[in-house]
Design a protein around this motif. Structure first.
Motif, short mmCIF file in Angstrom:
data_model
loop_
_atom_site.label_atom_id
_atom_site.label_comp_id
_atom_site.label_asym_id
_atom_site.label_seq_id
_atom_site.Cartn_x
_atom_site.Cartn_y
_atom_site.Cartn_z
N TRP A 56 0.83 -1.20 0.00
CA TRP A 56 0.00 0.00 0.00
C TRP A 56 0.86 1.25 0.00
CZ3 TRP A 56 -4.74 -0.81 -1.42
CH2 TRP A 56 -5.70 0.20 -1.28
N TRP A 57 0.33 2.31 0.54
CA TRP A 57 1.03 3.58 0.66
C TRP A 57 0.43 4.35 1.83
CZ3 TRP A 57 -2.75 2.78 -3.00
CH2 TRP A 57 -3.87 3.61 -2.92
N ASN A 58 1.16 5.35 2.29
CA ASN A 58 0.67 6.30 3.29
C ASN A 58 1.05 7.69 2.82
OD1 ASN A 58 1.29 3.71 5.04
ND2 ASN A 58 -0.24 4.92 6.13
N MET A 59 0.22 8.65 3.15
CA MET A 59 0.54 10.04 2.82
C MET A 59 1.28 10.65 4.02
SD MET A 59 -0.49 10.29 -0.24
CE MET A 59 -0.16 12.03 -0.50
N LYS A 90 2.31 15.89 1.91
CA LYS A 90 1.90 15.76 0.50
C LYS A 90 2.65 14.65 -0.22
CE LYS A 90 0.39 20.50 0.12
NZ LYS A 90 0.39 21.72 -0.63
N ARG A 91 3.52 13.95 0.48
CA ARG A 91 4.33 12.90 -0.13
C ARG A 91 3.66 11.54 0.04
NH1 ARG A 91 9.12 12.64 3.13
NH2 ARG A 91 8.14 10.90 4.19
N ARG A 92 3.58 10.78 -1.04
CA ARG A 92 3.02 9.43 -0.99
C ARG A 92 4.18 8.45 -0.79
NH1 ARG A 92 -1.37 6.58 -4.83
NH2 ARG A 92 -0.34 4.60 -5.12
N ASP A 93 4.16 7.76 0.36
CA ASP A 93 5.23 6.82 0.71
C ASP A 93 4.77 5.38 0.49
OD1 ASP A 93 7.22 8.66 1.61
OD2 ASP A 93 6.09 8.91 3.47
N GLU A 144 5.22 1.60 -7.50
CA GLU A 144 5.61 2.90 -6.97
C GLU A 144 7.00 3.36 -7.42
OE1 GLU A 144 3.50 4.73 -5.06
OE2 GLU A 144 1.97 3.18 -5.04
N GLY A 182 3.48 8.95 7.39
CA GLY A 182 2.05 8.74 7.52
C GLY A 182 1.45 9.01 8.89
#
Length: 193
Positions: A95-98, A101-104, A137, A171
């Motif tokens: 998945w990802w976390n914000m 403003k950066r998507r990790d 990603e 996140g």
């Protein structure tokens, strides 16, 4: 299985971009499959079996609120391990976390039902998850949030190239490094030296 005999502290881990991804194969009689609609109960059963949720209903509610709004993403990011009889026995999510403003890119919810732990399923899931995250990603730093209760998973993550983050996070997860490390040194002495 979570080790709730230990004090609970948050642990943040990061795997730096550019590291090679080790391939850990599944043992015979197990197979990988991507999440499809209808797998919600399988996921909830696995996560409840390891103690992440008190009830299957609680796990289903979390899955529905957190991931199902992005159902197409879930189908290409949530992986299940099936035993020879078709039962889902393990899972992980790419998945990802914000972070502002950066998507990790991030690993979420590694779990293997207790009766199937120790067979290498967790390692195979982590390996496939890292490959998927890199494909989706790009070759970037990958994060995860875990806790001292998950020290067995932390051992897998370290073998997969993750390090424990001393300061900072992603996140909005808390980082309890100073409190967590003494606990982890007692249960993972060879990896925490």
């Amino acid at each position: 299985m979570l080790d709730k005999t230990l004090p609970y502290f948050n642990v943040i881990m990061k795997r730096r971009a550019g590291l090679p991804i080790e391939t850990w194969a599944l043992p015979p009689n197990f197979s990988l499959k991507w999440f499809v609609p209808g797998d919600e109960v399988r996921w909830a059963t696995i996560e409840t079996s390891v103690g992440e949720f008190s009830t299957q209903e609680e796990a289903l509610k979390y899955l529905r609120q957190t991931y199902l709004p992005d159902g197409d993403e879930l189908s290409r990011r949530c992986l299940l391990v099936s035993a020879a009889n078709g039962d889902a026995v393990g899972t992980i999510t790419s998945w990802w976390n914000m972070t502002e403003k950066r998507r990790d890119p991030a690993i979420h919810w590694l779990a293997v039902r207790p009766e199937f732990q120790g067979l290498g399923l967790g390692k195979a899931l982590v390996s496939e998850c890292l490959k998927r995250l890199t494909r989706l990603e790009g070759d970037r730093d990958i994060f995860l949030h875990t806790q001292t209760w998950s020290h067995r998973a932390i051992a897998i993550y370290i073998k997969a190239g993750f390090g424990i983050v001393k300061r900072g996070s992603f996140g909005n997860y808390p980082n309890d490094y100073d409190e967590a490390m003494p606990v982890l040194r007692t249960v993972l002495p060879s990896l925490m030296s």
